[in-house]
Design an enzyme around this catalytic site. Structure first.
Site, PDB file in Angstrom:
ATOM      1  N   ARG A  81       0.855  -1.189   0.000  1.00  0.00           N
ATOM      2  CA  ARG A  81       0.000   0.000   0.000  1.00  0.00           C
ATOM      3  C   ARG A  81       0.888   1.235   0.000  1.00  0.00           C
ATOM      4  O   ARG A  81       1.735   1.389   0.882  1.00  0.00           O
ATOM      5  CB  ARG A  81      -0.886  -0.020   1.256  1.00  0.00           C
ATOM      6  CG  ARG A  81      -1.652   1.264   1.469  1.00  0.00           C
ATOM      7  CD  ARG A  81      -2.565   1.207   2.713  1.00  0.00           C
ATOM      8  NE  ARG A  81      -3.232   2.484   2.835  1.00  0.00           N
ATOM      9  CZ  ARG A  81      -3.100   3.311   3.873  1.00  0.00           C
ATOM     10  NH1 ARG A  81      -2.375   2.979   4.923  1.00  0.00           N
ATOM     11  NH2 ARG A  81      -3.711   4.485   3.871  1.00  0.00           N
ATOM     12  N   HIS A 125      -2.718  10.921   1.148  1.00  0.00           N
ATOM     13  CA  HIS A 125      -2.145  10.667   2.470  1.00  0.00           C
ATOM     14  C   HIS A 125      -1.531  11.996   2.946  1.00  0.00           C
ATOM     15  O   HIS A 125      -0.323  12.125   3.083  1.00  0.00           O
ATOM     16  CB  HIS A 125      -1.124   9.531   2.386  1.00  0.00           C
ATOM     17  CG  HIS A 125      -0.798   8.890   3.709  1.00  0.00           C
ATOM     18  ND1 HIS A 125      -0.914   7.536   3.939  1.00  0.00           N
ATOM     19  CD2 HIS A 125      -0.343   9.393   4.878  1.00  0.00           C
ATOM     20  CE1 HIS A 125      -0.539   7.240   5.178  1.00  0.00           C
ATOM     21  NE2 HIS A 125      -0.180   8.368   5.773  1.00  0.00           N
ATOM     22  N   GLU A 170      -6.946   8.363   6.759  1.00  0.00           N
ATOM     23  CA  GLU A 170      -7.167   9.004   8.052  1.00  0.00           C
ATOM     24  C   GLU A 170      -7.615  10.465   7.943  1.00  0.00           C
ATOM     25  O   GLU A 170      -6.871  11.381   8.319  1.00  0.00           O
ATOM     26  CB  GLU A 170      -5.895   8.916   8.906  1.00  0.00           C
ATOM     27  CG  GLU A 170      -5.432   7.492   9.124  1.00  0.00           C
ATOM     28  CD  GLU A 170      -4.284   7.379  10.143  1.00  0.00           C
ATOM     29  OE1 GLU A 170      -3.776   8.420  10.594  1.00  0.00           O
ATOM     30  OE2 GLU A 170      -3.925   6.245  10.490  1.00  0.00           O
ATOM     31  N   ASN A 299      -6.963   1.642  10.407  1.00  0.00           N
ATOM     32  CA  ASN A 299      -5.591   1.837  10.889  1.00  0.00           C
ATOM     33  C   ASN A 299      -5.655   1.874  12.404  1.00  0.00           C
ATOM     34  O   ASN A 299      -6.450   2.623  12.975  1.00  0.00           O
ATOM     35  CB  ASN A 299      -5.021   3.173  10.409  1.00  0.00           C
ATOM     36  CG  ASN A 299      -4.895   3.254   8.888  1.00  0.00           C
ATOM     37  OD1 ASN A 299      -5.174   2.274   8.190  1.00  0.00           O
ATOM     38  ND2 ASN A 299      -4.467   4.381   8.390  1.00  0.00           N
ATOM     39  N   TYR A 301      -3.375   1.798  16.179  1.00  0.00           N
ATOM     40  CA  TYR A 301      -2.110   1.798  16.932  1.00  0.00           C
ATOM     41  C   TYR A 301      -2.334   1.614  18.432  1.00  0.00           C
ATOM     42  O   TYR A 301      -1.647   0.847  19.081  1.00  0.00           O
ATOM     43  CB  TYR A 301      -1.328   3.102  16.661  1.00  0.00           C
ATOM     44  CG  TYR A 301      -0.835   3.163  15.236  1.00  0.00           C
ATOM     45  CD1 TYR A 301       0.379   2.582  14.885  1.00  0.00           C
ATOM     46  CD2 TYR A 301      -1.597   3.739  14.222  1.00  0.00           C
ATOM     47  CE1 TYR A 301       0.831   2.580  13.570  1.00  0.00           C
ATOM     48  CE2 TYR A 301      -1.161   3.746  12.905  1.00  0.00           C
ATOM     49  CZ  TYR A 301       0.055   3.158  12.583  1.00  0.00           C
ATOM     50  OH  TYR A 301       0.483   3.145  11.284  1.00  0.00           O
ATOM     51  N   GLU A 376      -3.137  -0.188   8.334  1.00  0.00           N
ATOM     52  CA  GLU A 376      -1.909   0.206   9.049  1.00  0.00           C
ATOM     53  C   GLU A 376      -1.953  -0.368  10.452  1.00  0.00           C
ATOM     54  O   GLU A 376      -2.988  -0.303  11.127  1.00  0.00           O
ATOM     55  CB  GLU A 376      -1.775   1.730   9.214  1.00  0.00           C
ATOM     56  CG  GLU A 376      -1.357   2.459   7.977  1.00  0.00           C
ATOM     57  CD  GLU A 376      -1.202   3.964   8.214  1.00  0.00           C
ATOM     58  OE1 GLU A 376      -0.898   4.388   9.351  1.00  0.00           O
ATOM     59  OE2 GLU A 376      -1.394   4.703   7.242  1.00  0.00           O
TER      60      GLU A 376
HETATM   61  C1  FCB Z   1      -0.629   7.049  10.927  1.00  0.00           C
HETATM   62  C2  FCB Z   1      -0.251   7.614   9.574  1.00  0.00           C
HETATM   63  C3  FCB Z   1       1.086   7.126   9.068  1.00  0.00           C
HETATM   64  C4  FCB Z   1       2.103   7.071  10.184  1.00  0.00           C
HETATM   65  C5  FCB Z   1       1.557   6.255  11.337  1.00  0.00           C
HETATM   66  C6  FCB Z   1       2.538   6.066  12.456  1.00  0.00           C
HETATM   67  O1  FCB Z   1      -1.508   7.897  11.571  1.00  0.00           O
HETATM   68  O2  FCB Z   1      -1.232   7.316   8.616  1.00  0.00           O
HETATM   69  O3  FCB Z   1       1.501   7.965   8.007  1.00  0.00           O
HETATM   70  O4  FCB Z   1       2.425   8.355  10.589  1.00  0.00           O
HETATM   71  O5  FCB Z   1       0.417   6.890  11.838  1.00  0.00           O
END
Ligand code: FCB
Length: 476
Positions: A81, A125, A170, A299, A301, A376
């Site tokens: 991607r 992006h 995002e 995405n 984290y 992501e």
């Molecule tokens: C996301 C972004 C990516 C990168 C990661 C850590 O929010 O899409 O570009 O910065 O975080």
């Protein structure tokens, strides 16, 4: 660890991928007709990024893409991607395309296809052509029309060879960090502009999806990637539940409401009524936004933990992408963000794979029947080569193992997750943090731009090859 009843193998068609974005890796910012994007301007503005770092060279992927694709093939990746730099393709953000810019992406895609790697293109992006920001940026409606035109250009150029399309990455970050807290380009701190930008990003998605479909073969799929948060209240106290509800609306519902259901959440409209009457939502917009999707990208984290507070307690807050005295969250001074418990990555983000499982199950309910991709997921650590030049990153292996096991569990629980894109293929320009935060499975020596796969890259390659997760302590 997977729970005892969870099968260890992933479905055979599961896509094992990695992700990047244009400004974070390409460099070559002044080549072949490319003009500045908001990230060029922002990163060259003193004080905006760590150490004043910028993407002028980044990891020089523009010139090294062949080697990078060869590396992906060595790692056995099934999918890649990446994003298109809008100002490389349409330097003023409007009008005819620059063929040299499009040619770079044609070459990249052909290289991927020749190695059997499926390309997934993200159109946006975060790197808006500066000229469009000068005309008002995302708070202005015209930017959505410009995006649809750009989508059509790229769809025409690459639709014959790219099947997977993602309109926006995002939109929350574009709107809330770009126009709210100002830690991202263009660095504005205007609460109402944040909400206007959100609506125009939604509109851009809808018009862009329609434009893509009008020029592409019907087999191609159109999705978008949301950084939907798993928002948790600190307690079941009604005030804390209301705080979580508000942040859920501002983080998630503001996008998935119109995109999946054709309406902004009523609670969002009420919560923001002191700031805006949403009169920039014109007749027909919600229908234009509510296009059928072929898939949804998530995405993930880290989760968010919130409670109610009174206005005096709410002060400056970190939003995970940089500190600012301005809140990214409009109309949410009555909400307090808490440190989430658990171990942390180098970003300070807590490690909590259960948040990913929850998120997947939430969208399985929110959008029944819609295939999901994790577009992501990954972690930054302070990686360093050892005396033999090898880079061991057991923490990243543990992070990936935990999160992939959560994905597998969600599939066992009935979720239709079709693939996973590790963020990121390579260490790269981490926005306001510059090059200090390393998210790559492949280490980049910034002095020489040499690439060295970390242990996690080998671990992930084995997972991709076998369709099962190797043990975390397997040595590579
Ligand atoms: C996301 C972004 C990516 C990168 C990661 C850590 O929010 O899409 O570009 O910065 O975080």
């Amino acid at each position: 660890m997977p729970e005892p009843m969870t099968p260890v193998s992933f479905p055979p068609a599961f896509l094992w991928g990695a992700a990047t974005s244009a400004y974070q890796i390409e460099g070559a910012v002044r080549e072949d007709g490319r003009t500045p994007s908001i990230w060029d301007t922002f990163s060259h503005t003193p004080g905006k990024t760590a150490g004043g770092e910028h993407g002028d060279i980044a990891v020089d992927h523009y010139h090294r893409y062949r080697d990078d694709v060869a590396l992906m093939a060595d790692l056995g990746l099934g999918a890649y991607r990446f994003s298109i730099s809008w100002s490389r393709v349409q330097p003023t953000g409007r009008g005819p395309a620059v063929q040299r810019g499009l040619d770079f992406y044609r070459r990249l895609v052909d290289e991927l296809l020749a190695k059997g790697i499926k390309p997934a293109v993200t159109l946006y992006h975060w790197d808006l052509p500066q000229e469009l920001e000068d005309a008002g940026g995302w708070p202005e409606r015209d930017t959505a029309y410009r995006f649809a035109e750009y989508a059509q250009i790229v769809g025409e150029a690459l639709g014959d060879r790219v099947e997977q399309w993602i309109t926006l990455n995002e939109p929350w970050c574009s709107a809330f960090l770009g126009y709210g807290s100002g830690v991202h380009a263009p660095g504005r701190t205007e609460p109402v502009a944040t909400l206007r930008a959100s609506h125009h990003l939604n509109l851009a998605h809808g018009l862009g999806a329609t434009a893509l479909r009008s020029v592409m073969p019907a087999r191609n799929t159109v999705a978008l990637s949301l950084n939907s948060s798993t928002v948790r209240p600190v307690s079941q106290d009604p005030a804390d539940l209301a705080a979580a509800r508000k942040i859920d609306d501002l983080a998630n519902g503001i996008y998935h409401g119109p995109i999946l259901h054709g309406a902004y959440p009523a609670t969002l409209l009420t919560a923001t009524e002191q700031l805006t009457d949403w009169s920039y939502v014109l007749d027909g917009d919600l229908a234009a936004i509510n296009q059928p999707l072929d898939a949804l990208g998530l995405n993930y984290y880290t989760p968010a933990l919130v409670s109610a507070t009174d206005a005096e307690q709410a002060g400056p807050r970190a939003d995970g992408h940089g500190a600012s005295e301005h809140s990214p969250w409009p109309a949410a001074d009555d909400v307090l963000f808490h440190q989430t418990p658990g171990e942390r990555t180098a970003m300070g983000w807590s490690i909590d794979p259960t948040g990913l499982h929850e998120l997947i199950m939430r969208y399985t309910r929110e959008a029944p029947g819609l295939p999901l991709y994790i577009t992501e997921n990954g972690a930054a650590y302070d990686d360093k080569p050892d005396s033999e030049g090898r880079v061991h990153d057991p923490e990243r292996i543990a992070y990936l193992h935990g999160h992939l096991a959560a994905v597998r569990r969600a599939i066992a629980d009935g979720a239709d997750v079709r693939g996973y894109y590790l963020w990121s293929l390579l260490d790269n320009f981490e926005w306001a943090y510059g090059y200090e935060k390393r998210f790559g499975a492949v280490y980049v020596d910034y002095a020489t731009l040499t690439r060295t796969p970390k242990s996690s890259a080998h671990w992930y390659a084995k997972a991709a090859r076998t369709g099962t997760l190797p043990e975390v302590d397997e040595v590579f």
